[in-house]
Each structure stands twice: as C-alpha cells, then as structure tokens.
Design an enzyme around this catalytic site. Structure first.
Site, PDB file in Angstrom:
ATOM      1  N   ASP A 182      -6.397  -6.296  -2.160  1.00  0.00           N
ATOM      2  CA  ASP A 182      -4.996  -6.647  -2.378  1.00  0.00           C
ATOM      3  C   ASP A 182      -4.805  -7.737  -3.428  1.00  0.00           C
ATOM      4  OD1 ASP A 182      -4.188  -4.715  -0.626  1.00  0.00           O
ATOM      5  OD2 ASP A 182      -3.859  -6.080   1.054  1.00  0.00           O
ATOM      6  N   TYR A 219       1.893   1.549  13.672  1.00  0.00           N
ATOM      7  CA  TYR A 219       2.712   2.402  12.818  1.00  0.00           C
ATOM      8  C   TYR A 219       2.227   3.844  12.840  1.00  0.00           C
ATOM      9  CZ  TYR A 219      -0.872   1.199   9.307  1.00  0.00           C
ATOM     10  OH  TYR A 219      -2.056   0.990   8.636  1.00  0.00           O
ATOM     11  N   LYS A 269       5.931   6.148   6.895  1.00  0.00           N
ATOM     12  CA  LYS A 269       5.454   5.247   7.948  1.00  0.00           C
ATOM     13  C   LYS A 269       6.618   4.774   8.806  1.00  0.00           C
ATOM     14  CE  LYS A 269       1.805   3.331   5.013  1.00  0.00           C
ATOM     15  NZ  LYS A 269       1.250   2.125   4.399  1.00  0.00           N
ATOM     16  N   HIS A 288       0.811  -1.204   0.000  1.00  0.00           N
ATOM     17  CA  HIS A 288       0.000   0.000   0.000  1.00  0.00           C
ATOM     18  C   HIS A 288       0.854   1.267   0.000  1.00  0.00           C
ATOM     19  CE1 HIS A 288      -2.922  -2.750   2.380  1.00  0.00           C
ATOM     20  NE2 HIS A 288      -3.134  -2.860   1.090  1.00  0.00           N
TER      21      HIS A 288
END
Length: 185
Positions: free
Chosen positions: A170, A132, A72, A62
């Site tokens: 996905d 995260y 991130k 992603h």
C-alpha cells in the site's frame, strides 16, 4: 433496513434496524432478496474478515479488475473505522471523487461499494474487525491498488496519519493520474 443514496452513483449506505432490550439487540444485517431489490442485483460468493490491531492502520485503496472485479458490502463488527470509496470509472461524472463514512459496531452501518471503485479504510480505535461480502473471489492477477493519500483525490481522513500503519504494497500504489484504465463508466 434503511438505505441512504450517496453522492457517488452506485454507492449506498445501509442501516439495518435493531430490536433491543436490556439484553442487547437483534438485527437482520443482510437479506438477499431485499438487497437485490433495493441496492444491487448481485450474488455474493465470499465473505472476508480482517483485524487491524493499531489505531491509524490504513488498508487500501484496493480493487480488482475484470473478469474478477468485486463489489463489496462492508461492515465493522468491532471498533470504528473510516471507510472510503473512490470512483475510478473513466467517464463517470464523479471520477476521482471519494466518499467516506464511519462504520462501527455501535452504528451498524454498512457500505455497498460496487465494482469500479477503489476501497480502503483507516482504523479510528484499536482492534477493529471488518467483515465484508464480495461478488467475486480474490484473484492475485486482477488485484490492483490506488495510493491512499494521493493529493489529487484529497481524502480527508478524520485522524492524523503521519505515522500510518501500512503494508509494503500500500505504500507504493500508483496515484490516480498513473492508474491504467481499469473501468469505463
């Protein structure tokens, strides 16, 4: 904290120090000033957490495009994952290359993934919790993806993913060759 420079420009592996005794350990897992001085001068605006219950769960790959591109800082607070970043910055000498690292509660390692990389992970044990920090909030219109098993990228996942647990989204992400221009190096 120790920092490890990685083969893809911009990525960094961070290993916080742990002070331990018979009770367990204490660790400073994030310090804003240290991060800005040693890794990236960014502001984190949100922290996310996900639970993946099944071994072989794959989330990703992603990323978000501008104006909501995200950096991130990823860590695994329960379980073990194989965390992956793919360079999708057109013109980068490492365009289409990937880096992967095992993140776990035991090793305490974190992976910094700046904007311009696709990110994903596979769970190596049951009940993995990933936390995260991100530099931009989620924005559905900017949300994009890259196929997790694109042979042109050739990620070597450390477990068989013949029966990977995936979201519908996905399963149908584009391959690198089909990816619209998203980032320029």
């Amino acid at each position: 904290m120790k920092i490890e420079t990685l083969p893809l420009a911009g990525l960094a592996k961070i290993i916080p120090a742990r002070l331990g005794d018979r009770r367990g350990y204490f660790s400073e897992v994030f310090k804003d000033g240290w991060f800005r001085e040693n890794v990236a001068d960014v502001t984190f605006v949100q922290e996310n957490e996900s639970l993946s219950a099944t071994v072989g769960t794959v989330r990703g790959l992603h990323f978000q495009v501008d104006p909501f591109a995200q950096g991130k800082l990823v860590r695994c607070i329960a379980g073990r994952i194989f965390d992956v970043a793919v360079d999708i910055r057109v013109g980068s000498p490492t365009y289409g290359k990937w880096y992967g690292a095992e993140l776990s509660m035991e090793n305490g390692a974190q992976l910094w993934i700046p904007a311009g990389f696709a990110h994903g992970f596979a769970t190596l044990v049951p009940d993995c919790i990933i936390s995260y920090k991100v530099t931009e909030s989620y924005n559905a219109a900017s949300d994009r993806g890259l196929l997790w098993n694109d042979p042109a990228i050739g990620i070597v996942w450390p477990l068989s993913l013949d029966n990977a647990v995936l979201s519908d989204k996905d399963r149908v992400q584009p391959k690198l060759v089909e990816l619209p221009l998203s980032f320029i190096y």
